[in-house]
Design an enzyme around this catalytic site. Structure first.
Site, short mmCIF file in Angstrom:
data_model
loop_
_atom_site.label_atom_id
_atom_site.label_comp_id
_atom_site.label_asym_id
_atom_site.label_seq_id
_atom_site.Cartn_x
_atom_site.Cartn_y
_atom_site.Cartn_z
N LYS A 1 0.84 -1.21 0.00
CA LYS A 1 0.00 0.00 0.00
C LYS A 1 0.87 1.26 0.00
O LYS A 1 0.68 2.17 -0.82
CB LYS A 1 -0.95 0.00 1.22
N ARG B 1 -10.23 0.45 8.56
CA ARG B 1 -9.67 -0.86 8.87
C ARG B 1 -10.62 -1.71 9.70
O ARG B 1 -10.28 -2.82 10.07
CB ARG B 1 -8.44 -0.60 9.72
N ARG C 1 11.59 -5.38 5.03
CA ARG C 1 11.34 -3.96 4.73
C ARG C 1 12.27 -3.04 5.51
O ARG C 1 12.61 -3.30 6.67
CB ARG C 1 9.89 -3.60 5.11
N ARG D 1 10.97 -1.11 11.05
CA ARG D 1 9.85 -0.77 11.92
C ARG D 1 9.77 -1.72 13.11
O ARG D 1 10.03 -2.90 12.97
CB ARG D 1 8.54 -0.83 11.13
N ARG E 1 -0.23 -9.30 13.13
CA ARG E 1 -0.88 -8.29 12.27
C ARG E 1 -1.67 -8.96 11.16
O ARG E 1 -2.75 -8.49 10.79
CB ARG E 1 0.18 -7.34 11.69
P1 AP5 Z 1 4.71 -1.61 1.90
O1 AP5 Z 1 4.37 -0.80 0.72
O2 AP5 Z 1 5.47 -0.98 2.99
O3 AP5 Z 1 3.41 -2.40 2.44
P2 AP5 Z 1 2.12 -1.86 3.16
O4 AP5 Z 1 0.95 -2.50 2.51
O5 AP5 Z 1 2.14 -0.38 3.26
O6 AP5 Z 1 2.32 -2.56 4.58
P3 AP5 Z 1 2.21 -1.95 6.05
O7 AP5 Z 1 2.98 -2.88 6.94
O8 AP5 Z 1 2.58 -0.52 6.08
O9 AP5 Z 1 0.70 -2.11 6.31
P4 AP5 Z 1 -0.01 -2.11 7.65
O10 AP5 Z 1 -1.40 -1.98 7.21
O11 AP5 Z 1 0.31 -3.26 8.51
O12 AP5 Z 1 0.66 -0.89 8.44
P5 AP5 Z 1 0.17 0.57 8.83
O13 AP5 Z 1 1.34 1.45 8.83
O14 AP5 Z 1 -1.01 0.95 8.03
O15 AP5 Z 1 5.56 -2.87 1.35
C1 AP5 Z 1 6.12 -3.82 2.25
C2 AP5 Z 1 7.50 -4.23 1.76
O16 AP5 Z 1 7.39 -4.95 0.52
C3 AP5 Z 1 8.44 -3.07 1.46
O17 AP5 Z 1 9.74 -3.46 1.87
C4 AP5 Z 1 8.38 -2.90 -0.06
O18 AP5 Z 1 9.60 -2.41 -0.59
C5 AP5 Z 1 8.11 -4.32 -0.52
N1 AP5 Z 1 7.25 -4.38 -1.72
C6 AP5 Z 1 6.13 -3.64 -1.96
N2 AP5 Z 1 5.55 -3.99 -3.13
C7 AP5 Z 1 6.32 -5.01 -3.63
C8 AP5 Z 1 6.23 -5.81 -4.81
N3 AP5 Z 1 5.23 -5.64 -5.71
N4 AP5 Z 1 7.18 -6.76 -5.02
C9 AP5 Z 1 8.19 -6.94 -4.10
N5 AP5 Z 1 8.31 -6.20 -2.96
C10 AP5 Z 1 7.40 -5.25 -2.72
O19 AP5 Z 1 -0.35 0.34 10.32
C11 AP5 Z 1 0.55 0.06 11.36
C12 AP5 Z 1 -0.19 -0.02 12.69
O20 AP5 Z 1 -0.80 1.26 12.98
C13 AP5 Z 1 -1.34 -1.02 12.76
O21 AP5 Z 1 -0.90 -2.30 13.10
C14 AP5 Z 1 -2.22 -0.38 13.84
O22 AP5 Z 1 -1.72 -0.64 15.13
C15 AP5 Z 1 -2.08 1.11 13.58
N6 AP5 Z 1 -3.12 1.63 12.66
C16 AP5 Z 1 -2.92 2.20 11.45
N7 AP5 Z 1 -4.07 2.56 10.88
C17 AP5 Z 1 -5.05 2.20 11.76
C18 AP5 Z 1 -6.46 2.28 11.73
N8 AP5 Z 1 -7.12 2.81 10.67
N9 AP5 Z 1 -7.16 1.82 12.80
C19 AP5 Z 1 -6.52 1.29 13.86
N10 AP5 Z 1 -5.19 1.17 13.95
C20 AP5 Z 1 -4.44 1.62 12.90
MG MG Z 2 2.30 1.04 4.82
#
Ligand code: AP5
Ligand code: MG
Ligand code: ZN
Length: 215
Positions: A13, A88, A127, A160, A171
């Protein structure tokens, strides 16, 4: 234009968001990034959020909803925004649906990035993120030109806190338990587009671009 990025942790994402906001001139709203910034600053929000995030659990809806409401009302969002990591839970999605008409907005499309589970674990544990500008890297799939240094701003890359294997596993469970039902929620409203995330980064972006260009 208001676009939502949906998909499990590690689906790409944030990686796709970097490219989408440039091409389609959207404001980027990542609740994960906003919460991590609050944790780093040690604000009241950050202190509350940290215990949940470190365990791979969702932060309570009421905290997150207020962040998004405030952000969407800022003037720079007038021409469109990209939501990453929000909503979410069904409660968050219902909140959004009810809040948007008041600020003259609606959801135009929800992009669901789908990736096989083994691949997700590999992506997350490898990552690296820039501490200064937030750009995403991967030790194998998207390595920076200089080890641990951001190509875009020269900042230091870090891992992270929630990218350890144990937290990643939790997660992924939390996604299945609390977030996956949003697929049906947006399907019923005719807003969902499935994107094959098991392709390289440019391949995924091509598919996303063709969906957004048709809007
Ligand atoms: P990346 O693009 O970083 O993946 P992502 O989908 O953004 O994954 P996240 O871990 O950020 O998602 P998340 O939903 O768990 O975390 P968030 O920050 O929202 O890609 C991942 C890796 O793969 C990278 O190294 C990249 O280079 C590689 N890659 C990407 N595409 C690729 C491809 N096509 N081929 C090969 N490699 C590739 O949330 C974190 C925490 O915050 C949650 O756990 C929760 O506690 C809290 N939180 C956030 N939002 C909310 C909400 N709305 N409600 C409640 N709690 C929340
Ligand atoms: Mg992300
Ligand atoms: Zn950087």
């Amino acid at each position: 234009m208001l676009i939502i990025l949906l998909g499990p942790p590690g689906a790409g994402k944030g990686t796709q968001a970097e490219k989408i906001i440039q091409k389609f001139s959207l404001v980027y709203i990542s609740t994960g990034d906003i919460l991590r910034k609050a944790v780093k600053e040690g604000s009241a929000l950050g202190r509350k959020a940290r215990e949940y995030m470190d365990q791979g659990q969702l932060v309570p809806d009421n905290l997150v909803v207020e962040i998004v409401r405030g952000r969407l009302m800022e003037p720079d969002c007038a021409n469109g925004a990209l939501l990453d990591g929000f909503p979410r839970t069904v409660d968050q999605a219902v909140f959004l649906e009810q809040a948007l008409p008041d600020i003259d907005k609606k959801v135009d499309r929800v992009l669901l990035i789908e990736v096989d589970e083994n691949e997700l674990i590999e992506r997350l544990t490898g990552r690296r993120v820039c501490g200064d500008c937030g750009a995403n890297y991967h030790v194998k799939y998207k390595s920076p030109k200089v080890r641990n240094v951001c190509d875009q701003c020269g900042g230091d890359l870090y891992q992270r806190d929630d990218d350890t294997l144990a937290t990643v596993t939790e997660r992924l469970e939390v996604y299945k338990r609390q977030t996956e039902s949003l697929v049906e929620f947006y399907q019923e409203r005719g807003l969902l587009s499935s994107i094959n995330g098991n392709q390289d980064i440019d391949g995924v972006f091509d598919q996303i671009s063709s969906v957004l260009e048709d809007l």
